[in-house]
Design an enzyme around this catalytic site. Structure first.
Site, PDB file in Angstrom:
ATOM      1  N   GLN A 133       0.864  -1.188   0.000  1.00 49.02           N
ATOM      2  CA  GLN A 133       0.000   0.000   0.000  1.00 49.02           C
ATOM      3  C   GLN A 133       0.902   1.241   0.000  1.00 49.02           C
ATOM      4  O   GLN A 133       2.088   1.170   0.361  1.00 49.02           O
ATOM      5  CB  GLN A 133      -0.916  -0.088   1.245  1.00 49.02           C
ATOM      6  CG  GLN A 133      -1.958   0.992   1.374  1.00 49.02           C
ATOM      7  CD  GLN A 133      -1.476   2.146   2.197  1.00 49.02           C
ATOM      8  OE1 GLN A 133      -0.513   2.022   2.958  1.00 49.02           O
ATOM      9  NE2 GLN A 133      -2.122   3.286   2.040  1.00 49.02           N
ATOM     10  N   ASN A 189       1.692   3.811   1.718  1.00 50.06           N
ATOM     11  CA  ASN A 189       2.521   4.289   2.826  1.00 50.06           C
ATOM     12  C   ASN A 189       3.571   3.291   3.293  1.00 50.06           C
ATOM     13  O   ASN A 189       4.369   3.612   4.178  1.00 50.06           O
ATOM     14  CB  ASN A 189       1.641   4.647   4.034  1.00 50.06           C
ATOM     15  CG  ASN A 189       0.951   5.983   3.846  1.00 50.06           C
ATOM     16  OD1 ASN A 189       1.360   6.780   3.002  1.00 50.06           O
ATOM     17  ND2 ASN A 189      -0.092   6.213   4.597  1.00 50.06           N
ATOM     18  N   LYS A 190       3.575   2.088   2.747  1.00 48.02           N
ATOM     19  CA  LYS A 190       4.525   1.076   3.235  1.00 48.02           C
ATOM     20  C   LYS A 190       5.952   1.384   2.730  1.00 48.02           C
ATOM     21  O   LYS A 190       6.126   2.217   1.845  1.00 48.02           O
ATOM     22  CB  LYS A 190       4.101  -0.324   2.798  1.00 48.02           C
ATOM     23  CG  LYS A 190       2.654  -0.674   3.123  1.00 48.02           C
ATOM     24  CD  LYS A 190       2.307  -0.585   4.609  1.00 48.02           C
ATOM     25  CE  LYS A 190       1.015  -1.325   4.882  1.00 48.02           C
ATOM     26  NZ  LYS A 190       0.060  -0.668   5.764  1.00 48.02           N
ATOM     27  N   ASN A 191       6.943   0.654   3.265  1.00 44.35           N
ATOM     28  CA  ASN A 191       8.342   0.970   2.906  1.00 44.35           C
ATOM     29  C   ASN A 191       8.605   0.856   1.411  1.00 44.35           C
ATOM     30  O   ASN A 191       9.384   1.634   0.863  1.00 44.35           O
ATOM     31  CB  ASN A 191       9.311   0.080   3.678  1.00 44.35           C
ATOM     32  CG  ASN A 191       9.402   0.494   5.140  1.00 44.35           C
ATOM     33  OD1 ASN A 191       8.456   1.089   5.676  1.00 44.35           O
ATOM     34  ND2 ASN A 191      10.514   0.201   5.781  1.00 44.35           N
ATOM     35  N   ILE A 192       8.008  -0.149   0.750  1.00 42.85           N
ATOM     36  CA  ILE A 192       7.984  -0.143  -0.722  1.00 42.85           C
ATOM     37  C   ILE A 192       6.535  -0.323  -1.156  1.00 42.85           C
ATOM     38  O   ILE A 192       5.746  -0.975  -0.468  1.00 42.85           O
ATOM     39  CB  ILE A 192       8.910  -1.215  -1.376  1.00 42.85           C
ATOM     40  CG1 ILE A 192       8.429  -2.623  -1.106  1.00 42.85           C
ATOM     41  CG2 ILE A 192      10.363  -1.021  -0.944  1.00 42.85           C
ATOM     42  CD1 ILE A 192       9.183  -3.671  -1.935  1.00 42.85           C
TER      43      ILE A 192
END
Ligand SMILES: *Cc1c(COP(=O)(O)O)cnc(C)c1O
Length: 374
Positions: free
Chosen positions: A181, A183-186
């Protein structure tokens, strides 16, 4: 002090990735295709050769893992009240019963003593969540699962790039679910992947991903289980490939930012403000979030409003799941998980993302001190 507003999270997509997305759009093949296959191959290599399939969310990966494990009506699944509501919703989606166990106040993850105490004859699985990317004691988690013959569906939505004793999260264990999603790190904008154990699970994952369809015989297709529509597109996979190539750089930068938060706040920050910092751990955690527990004297809405006056965005992860109306209607109520309730009321997430600079972190810390000494 700069007066540009700092959000708490923001994706960074580089020009090469944007060009690769344009290439997919021009190619005439924009749904699942070669980019998805390539992304799954690269993820599988990273996860030590374990089979991986991609999906259009991190939520459906967990739901599909539960279905593959044959978990449904009459089965209990233990999880944490401090997660995004998706973690518990998937248990309800498959008709099983969510059972919450309270969290550890230091790690803010499941307290494994409480997990053990919650196991009954009906327990079939545990869904641990790695809040802020911080893994549990993975040795103890899997020892408990083995002893009680439980499946584990790791909600590693926030934990890509995290590790345990030098091994990437996802490279060992049972089902491991990641989210891509925004906002995740990738990110893939929306999406997720599931690390599986064997070919039989891969066959089922592919069926549940696309209407239960399987290839059979010379003349086409058959449908023998009820599946949904959960496939990732090549557009998303192209974003994922561009992001995945930068995973190590992203994780290293986030760890550097977290170190700077600690250095800038100083050893006396907790004593001076009453706020509680996360454990300063840099080998395992990918620092998806940098979270503080506010002192009881400062409400979260007030803190967020004051930080906003300093042009700093603050998020919160998460409100306790068991106190949402849907869960209260199932019989959960205030007082059941006191640590989760305290943390869930006072936890905040400070800015933490790849394009955040060390100077930005210093600026956040100045605002933080001003607001908390108010
Ligand atoms: C993001 C997230 C999810 C859901 O992932 P989606 O891809 O948005 O469906 C689930 N659990 C946790 C802990 C998350 O952070």
């Amino acid at each position: 002090m700069s007066n540009t507003f700092l959000p708490f999270s923001k994706p960074t997509i580089d020009e090469a990735t944007i060009a690769s997305v344009a290439e997919v759009l021009r190619s005439g093949w924009i749904t699942s295709g070669p980019k998805v296959a390539e992304f799954e191959q690269q993820l599988s290599t990273y996860f030590g050769g374990r089979p991986v399939r991609t999906f259009n969310s991190g939520t459906c990966t967990m739901e599909i893992a539960l279905r593959i494990a044959g978990i449904g009506a009459g089965d209990e699944v233990i999880t944490t009240p401090i997660s995004w509501v998706a973690t518990a919703n998937v248990i309800l989606e498959v008709g099983a019963t969510p059972v919450f166990a309270d969290i550890d106040p230091v790690t803010r993850n499941l307290d494994l003593d409480k997990v053990e105490a919650a196991i009954t004859a009906k327990t079939r699985a545990i869904i641990p969540v790695y809040l802020a990317g911080k893994p549990l004691d993975m040795d103890r988690l899997y020892a408990i699962a083995k002893q009680h013959n439980l499946r584990v569906i790791e909600d590693a939505a926030q934990a890509i790039g995290s590790s345990w004793q030098g091994k990437p999260i996802g490279s060992f264990g049972d089902f491991v679910s990641f989210s891509f999603q925004a906002n995740k790190n990738i990110t893939t904008s929306e999406g997720g992947c599931l690390v599986l154990n064997n070919q039989a699970e891969v066959v089922l994952a592919e069926k549940y991903r696309l209407q239960g369809v399987s290839r059979s015989g010379w003349d086409g297709i058959d449908v023998d289980v009820l599946g949904g529509k959960y496939n990732m597109t090549d557009i998303a996979a192209a974003i994922g490939l561009g992001q995945f190539a930068q995973l190590d750089k992203i994780t290293a930068h986030r760890r550097a930012l977290a170190r700077h938060y600690f250095a800038e706040l100083g050893a006396d920050f907790e004593a001076q403000t009453g706020a509680i910092l996360p454990p300063p751990e840099f080998a395992n955690t990918n620092w998806h979030l940098f979270q503080l527990e506010l002192p009881a004297r400062m409400s979260r809405p007030e803190f967020m409003a004051r930080m906003k006056e300093h042009q700093v965005g603050v998020g919160f992860h998460y409100a306790p799941i068991h106190l949402f109306t849907l869960y209260r209607e199932l019989g959960f109520k205030e007082g059941m998980f006191p640590i989760a309730e305290r943390v869930g009321k006072q936890i905040v997430s400070l800015p933490m993302f790849y394009s955040l600079s060390i100077a930005d972190v210093s600026r956040v810390c100045v605002a933080l001190r001003a607001v908390l000494s108010h």
